[in-house]
Design a protein around this motif. Structure first.
Motif, PDB file in Angstrom:
ATOM      1  N   THR A 199       0.849  -1.180   0.000  1.00  0.00           N
ATOM      2  CA  THR A 199       0.000   0.000   0.000  1.00  0.00           C
ATOM      3  C   THR A 199       0.883   1.227   0.000  1.00  0.00           C
ATOM      4  OG1 THR A 199      -1.680   1.228   1.200  1.00  0.00           O
ATOM      5  CG2 THR A 199      -0.153  -0.068   2.515  1.00  0.00           C
ATOM      6  N   CYS A 240       0.144   3.727   1.696  1.00  0.00           N
ATOM      7  CA  CYS A 240      -0.073   4.350   3.004  1.00  0.00           C
ATOM      8  C   CYS A 240       1.193   4.201   3.852  1.00  0.00           C
ATOM      9  CB  CYS A 240      -1.256   3.680   3.693  1.00  0.00           C
ATOM     10  SG  CYS A 240      -1.900   4.600   5.096  1.00  0.00           S
ATOM     11  N   VAL A 259      -7.385  -5.383   8.405  1.00  0.00           N
ATOM     12  CA  VAL A 259      -6.529  -4.635   7.484  1.00  0.00           C
ATOM     13  C   VAL A 259      -5.739  -5.602   6.605  1.00  0.00           C
ATOM     14  CG1 VAL A 259      -4.526  -3.114   7.320  1.00  0.00           C
ATOM     15  CG2 VAL A 259      -6.358  -2.601   8.960  1.00  0.00           C
ATOM     16  N   GLY A 317      -7.607  -7.217   3.870  1.00  0.00           N
ATOM     17  CA  GLY A 317      -8.094  -6.334   2.822  1.00  0.00           C
ATOM     18  C   GLY A 317      -9.500  -5.822   3.047  1.00  0.00           C
ATOM     19  N   THR A 341      -9.248  -0.708   3.760  1.00  0.00           N
ATOM     20  CA  THR A 341      -8.228  -0.242   2.807  1.00  0.00           C
ATOM     21  C   THR A 341      -8.031   1.264   2.836  1.00  0.00           C
ATOM     22  OG1 THR A 341      -9.921  -0.137   1.064  1.00  0.00           O
ATOM     23  CG2 THR A 341      -8.649  -2.190   1.243  1.00  0.00           C
ATOM     24  N   ASP A 342      -8.886   1.965   3.563  1.00  0.00           N
ATOM     25  CA  ASP A 342      -8.751   3.423   3.645  1.00  0.00           C
ATOM     26  C   ASP A 342      -7.498   3.780   4.420  1.00  0.00           C
ATOM     27  OD1 ASP A 342      -9.821   6.242   3.474  1.00  0.00           O
ATOM     28  OD2 ASP A 342      -9.793   5.977   5.655  1.00  0.00           O
ATOM     29  N   CYS A 343      -6.657   4.641   3.844  1.00  0.00           N
ATOM     30  CA  CYS A 343      -5.363   4.964   4.452  1.00  0.00           C
ATOM     31  C   CYS A 343      -5.532   5.608   5.823  1.00  0.00           C
ATOM     32  CB  CYS A 343      -4.575   5.887   3.523  1.00  0.00           C
ATOM     33  SG  CYS A 343      -2.899   6.239   4.122  1.00  0.00           S
ATOM     34  N   MET A 380      -6.449   2.891   8.290  1.00  0.00           N
ATOM     35  CA  MET A 380      -5.307   2.012   8.525  1.00  0.00           C
ATOM     36  C   MET A 380      -4.277   2.662   9.432  1.00  0.00           C
ATOM     37  SD  MET A 380      -4.911   0.574   4.629  1.00  0.00           S
ATOM     38  CE  MET A 380      -3.343  -0.215   4.909  1.00  0.00           C
TER      39      MET A 380
END
Length: 317
Positions: free
Chosen positions: A8, A10, A250, A253, A256-258, A261
């Motif tokens: 990711t 992120c 997390v 999956g 998935t929103d940064c 997370m």
């Protein structure tokens, strides 16, 4: 328990940098006070008390588990700021094993204490057959066997490969270990199961105390201590296991929103730090709980004896 590096964009660098200071603020007082309190408890139980009872055996075991956990904190603080050479991988694995042995060994010992207290107070006559120092010692040995046999195989395979050639001890567990079977066992057998047993035994014990000693100051004091000891278990461990579940989502999956997370990453690190405060709370709460439980048990036994005598005398009329 930090997460492994995920595919990711992120970044958790800011969170990790913040935790370097947060861990020092949390761990240093816990290590100092927890070590002093638990060593003092061991001296009291092993040296000053001449007679070994069920309570002292369980308390000694709890203090030993807490000390195992506490002794890992200096290494954990160092590993937060520095990576270790690969030559220390085996040593790192042993430290990680002992850390989780201390956590879940404490949980299971607290469960044994709650069960022993429930039997002693709610079933004082059956307690003569069910409770004994030998039985308590066997239960404690069983706790050690269970946590070692369950923890070592799992934690040994937690470490993932690292392209830099360094070891991130206590951090960066491999992604493939965040699978449903491992996390389910951790949550059910590591926390939820013992928590239900502790809650049930505590509630039943409190009800018995209310019924048998409403006007007794000792019973009221015992009820307050049971409440405080229950809180000392639930407050540190509930948030940390909730955080583990969220981190599992997390890795699967599901989240998935940064922003979410990042918050979860911070949440799991803070709650895992704060869960170690149980080492200080155990030394205070459960020692006094054992003292009050013994006093309350005598008053309840007298009360139940009177009730039985009254029942027999009534039936004879």
């Amino acid at each position: 328990m930090q997460s492994s590096t995920m595919n990711t964009s992120c970044s958790f660098v800011e969170v990790d940098n913040t935790m370097k200071y947060v861990e020092l603020i949390i761990y240093i007082p816990i290590f100092l006070f927890g070590t002093v309190l638990n060593v003092f408890a061991l001296v009291v139980f092993c040296v000053r008390l001449k007679k070994w009872t069920e309570s002292t055996i369980y308390m000694t075991n709890l203090a030993l588990m807490d000390l195992i956990l506490l002794l890992q904190l200096p290494f954990k603080m160092h590993a937060t700021n520095y990576s270790w050479p690969t030559e220390l991988l085996q040593f790192c694995t042993i430290l990680e094993n002992l850390y989780f042995v201390g956590i879940y060994g404490s949980i299971y010992t607290v469960m044994c204490i709650a069960g022993d207290r429930w039997i002693a107070i709610c079933h004082p006559f059956k307690a003569k057959q069910l409770r004994s120092p030998k039985a308590a010692l066997i239960m404690c040995i069983g706790v050690w066997v269970v946590v070692f046999s369950a923890t070592f195989p799992i934690i040994h395979s937690f470490k993932g490969g690292n392209e830099t050639g360094n070891v991130h001890c206590f951090h960066r567990f491999s992604k493939n270990r965040w699978n449903p079977s491992v996390i389910s066992c951790l949550q059910v057998f590591g926390f939820l199961g013992p928590a239900l047993v502790i809650i049930y035994c505590s509630v039943r014990t409190i009800c018995a105390l209310h019924q048998s000693g409403k006007n007794s100051s000792k019973c009221r004091a015992c009820v307050k201590i049971i409440y405080s000891s229950l809180s000392a278990f639930l407050v540190p461990f509930t948030p940390s296991h909730l955080a583990i579940f969220l981190q599992f989502l997390v890795h699967r999956g599901e989240i998935t929103d940064c922003s979410s997370m990042t918050k979860i990453n911070l949440f799991i690190q803070v709650t895992m730090c704060l869960s170690n405060i149980t080492c200080c709370l155990d030394a205070l709460c459960y020692y006094f709980a054992a003292q009050e439980a013994r006093s309350a048990r005598q008053s309840i036994k007298i009360s139940l004896t009177r009730e039985r005598k009254h029942t027999f005398s009534t039936s004879e009329v």
